[in-house]
Design a protein around this motif. Structure first.
Motif, PDB file in Angstrom:
ATOM      1  N   UNK A   1       9.928  -2.411  -8.248  1.00 41.25           N
ATOM      2  CA  UNK A   1       8.986  -2.726  -9.335  1.00 41.25           C
ATOM      3  C   UNK A   1       7.648  -3.207  -8.788  1.00 41.25           C
ATOM      4  N   UNK A   2       6.628  -2.978  -9.580  1.00 40.86           N
ATOM      5  CA  UNK A   2       5.270  -3.410  -9.288  1.00 40.86           C
ATOM      6  C   UNK A   2       4.790  -2.924  -7.920  1.00 40.86           C
ATOM      7  N   UNK A   3       5.164  -1.718  -7.572  1.00 39.68           N
ATOM      8  CA  UNK A   3       4.697  -1.133  -6.310  1.00 39.68           C
ATOM      9  C   UNK A   3       3.818   0.073  -6.604  1.00 39.68           C
ATOM     10  N   UNK A   4       2.887   0.341  -5.711  1.00 39.24           N
ATOM     11  CA  UNK A   4       2.070   1.542  -5.823  1.00 39.24           C
ATOM     12  C   UNK A   4       2.974   2.771  -5.723  1.00 39.24           C
ATOM     13  N   UNK A   5       3.998   2.705  -4.910  1.00 37.47           N
ATOM     14  CA  UNK A   5       4.945   3.825  -4.796  1.00 37.47           C
ATOM     15  C   UNK A   5       5.542   4.190  -6.148  1.00 37.47           C
ATOM     16  N   UNK A   6       5.924   3.184  -6.930  1.00 38.49           N
ATOM     17  CA  UNK A   6       6.526   3.440  -8.254  1.00 38.49           C
ATOM     18  C   UNK A   6       5.537   4.151  -9.166  1.00 38.49           C
ATOM     19  N   UNK A   7       4.290   3.722  -9.111  1.00 42.90           N
ATOM     20  CA  UNK A   7       3.259   4.363  -9.935  1.00 42.90           C
ATOM     21  C   UNK A   7       3.044   5.805  -9.493  1.00 42.90           C
ATOM     22  N   UNK A   8       2.908   6.008  -8.183  1.00 43.43           N
ATOM     23  CA  UNK A   8       2.659   7.364  -7.658  1.00 43.43           C
ATOM     24  C   UNK A   8       3.839   8.294  -7.884  1.00 43.43           C
ATOM     25  N   UNK A   9       5.046   7.767  -7.820  1.00 41.30           N
ATOM     26  CA  UNK A   9       6.226   8.630  -8.001  1.00 41.30           C
ATOM     27  C   UNK A   9       6.376   9.110  -9.440  1.00 41.30           C
ATOM     28  N   UNK A  10       5.730   8.431 -10.379  1.00 40.37           N
ATOM     29  CA  UNK A  10       5.761   8.851 -11.778  1.00 40.37           C
ATOM     30  C   UNK A  10       4.794   9.996 -12.075  1.00 40.37           C
ATOM     31  N   UNK A  11       3.873  10.247 -11.153  1.00 40.96           N
ATOM     32  CA  UNK A  11       2.866  11.302 -11.368  1.00 40.96           C
ATOM     33  C   UNK A  11       3.303  12.619 -10.825  1.00 40.96           C
TER      34      UNK A  11
ATOM     35  N   UNK B   1       2.998  -5.466   0.933  1.00 38.54           N
ATOM     36  CA  UNK B   1       2.544  -6.366  -0.121  1.00 38.54           C
ATOM     37  C   UNK B   1       2.223  -5.603  -1.405  1.00 38.54           C
ATOM     38  N   UNK B   2       1.536  -4.474  -1.280  1.00 33.99           N
ATOM     39  CA  UNK B   2       1.182  -3.707  -2.476  1.00 33.99           C
ATOM     40  C   UNK B   2       2.199  -2.615  -2.792  1.00 33.99           C
ATOM     41  N   UNK B   3       3.122  -2.389  -1.897  1.00 32.47           N
ATOM     42  CA  UNK B   3       4.150  -1.382  -2.137  1.00 32.47           C
ATOM     43  C   UNK B   3       3.653   0.043  -1.983  1.00 32.47           C
ATOM     44  N   UNK B   4       2.793   0.277  -1.026  1.00 29.07           N
ATOM     45  CA  UNK B   4       2.258   1.611  -0.752  1.00 29.07           C
ATOM     46  C   UNK B   4       2.914   2.173   0.496  1.00 29.07           C
ATOM     47  N   UNK B   5       3.552   3.329   0.348  1.00 30.59           N
ATOM     48  CA  UNK B   5       4.291   3.946   1.458  1.00 30.59           C
ATOM     49  C   UNK B   5       5.231   2.911   2.082  1.00 30.59           C
ATOM     50  N   UNK B   6       5.980   2.265   1.230  1.00 27.99           N
ATOM     51  CA  UNK B   6       6.837   1.152   1.627  1.00 27.99           C
ATOM     52  C   UNK B   6       7.820   1.550   2.717  1.00 27.99           C
ATOM     53  N   UNK B   7       8.494   2.668   2.540  1.00 23.08           N
ATOM     54  CA  UNK B   7       9.507   3.070   3.527  1.00 23.08           C
ATOM     55  C   UNK B   7       8.926   3.311   4.909  1.00 23.08           C
TER      56      UNK B   7
ATOM     57  N   UNK C   1      13.766  -1.892  -9.591  1.00 25.70           N
ATOM     58  CA  UNK C   1      14.543  -3.120  -9.428  1.00 25.70           C
ATOM     59  C   UNK C   1      13.664  -4.199  -8.826  1.00 25.70           C
ATOM     60  N   UNK C   2      14.077  -5.441  -9.013  1.00 35.38           N
ATOM     61  CA  UNK C   2      13.282  -6.589  -8.595  1.00 35.38           C
ATOM     62  C   UNK C   2      13.520  -6.987  -7.134  1.00 35.38           C
ATOM     63  N   UNK C   3      14.638  -6.606  -6.544  1.00 36.04           N
ATOM     64  CA  UNK C   3      14.963  -7.017  -5.183  1.00 36.04           C
ATOM     65  C   UNK C   3      13.907  -6.624  -4.171  1.00 36.04           C
ATOM     66  N   UNK C   4      13.371  -5.419  -4.308  1.00 36.32           N
ATOM     67  CA  UNK C   4      12.330  -4.961  -3.378  1.00 36.32           C
ATOM     68  C   UNK C   4      11.095  -5.842  -3.450  1.00 36.32           C
ATOM     69  N   UNK C   5      10.695  -6.192  -4.657  1.00 35.51           N
ATOM     70  CA  UNK C   5       9.532  -7.056  -4.822  1.00 35.51           C
ATOM     71  C   UNK C   5       9.759  -8.399  -4.141  1.00 35.51           C
ATOM     72  N   UNK C   6      10.971  -8.906  -4.276  1.00 31.30           N
ATOM     73  CA  UNK C   6      11.294 -10.208  -3.674  1.00 31.30           C
ATOM     74  C   UNK C   6      11.297 -10.146  -2.144  1.00 31.30           C
ATOM     75  N   UNK C   7      11.524  -8.987  -1.583  1.00 28.28           N
ATOM     76  CA  UNK C   7      11.432  -8.800  -0.131  1.00 28.28           C
ATOM     77  C   UNK C   7      10.007  -8.450   0.302  1.00 28.28           C
ATOM     78  N   UNK C   8       9.372  -7.560  -0.460  1.00 29.01           N
ATOM     79  CA  UNK C   8       8.055  -7.046  -0.072  1.00 29.01           C
ATOM     80  C   UNK C   8       6.989  -8.130   0.025  1.00 29.01           C
TER      81      UNK C   8
END
Length: 146
Positions: free
Chosen positions: A136-146, A80-86, A15-22
């Motif tokens: 969306x567009x976070x390193x977390x999203x990429x890593x969670x797909x692997x 900013x990059x969405x790595x270990x966001x939580x 979703x886009x909301x996280x990107x808009x906050x991150x």
């Protein structure tokens, strides 16, 4: 068991909301952390920030400045990059709670009087990111797909 924990930590809805906050939160936190750590953007660096923190009772001042500056700079970079966001957002939320109650609360809500409204906004952004993850567009999203 361990991979389930990591997958849960990194999972994030597309979703886009996280990107808009991150992005804005990451930029703001990094800038404030750079003030504390490096004296950038008119900041006082570790020595000056540490002296100020000690003067308001946050001891040892230098270590507290290092902790707050590192949380803000590196936590902001993680957002900013969405790595270990939580986990990054959780650390930043705690940092904002300390700032609110140790520095700003006695001045009331409004920023113009030294109040906590800006810290509350950053706390709210951080808490939301703890709940929803990197999106969306976070390193977390990429890593969670692997």
């Amino acid at each position: 068991m361990r991979s389930n924990w990591i997958k849960t930590l990194l999972s994030t809805p597309a979703q886009w909301g996280s990107l808009m906050l991150r992005v804005p939160a990451g930029i703001i936190f990094m800038a404030h952390g750079a003030q504390k750590l490096f004296g950038a953007f008119g900041g006082y660096g570790l020595e000056g920030t540490g002296q100020w923190m000690a003067s308001i009772g946050l001891e040892p001042g230098y270590l507290m400045a290092l902790a707050a500056g590192s949380a803000e700079f590196f936590g902001g970079l993680a957002l900013l990059i969405g790595l270990l966001t939580r986990p990054a957002a959780a650390v930043l939320a705690v940092t904002m709670l300390v700032a609110i109650f140790a520095v700003h609360f006695e001045h009331g809500l409004f920023l113009s009087a030294g109040g906590y409204e800006f810290g509350l906004a950053l706390l709210s952004m951080s808490a939301a990111l703890v709940m929803i993850g990197g999106g969306r567009w976070s390193v977390d999203a990429v890593l969670s797909q692997r």
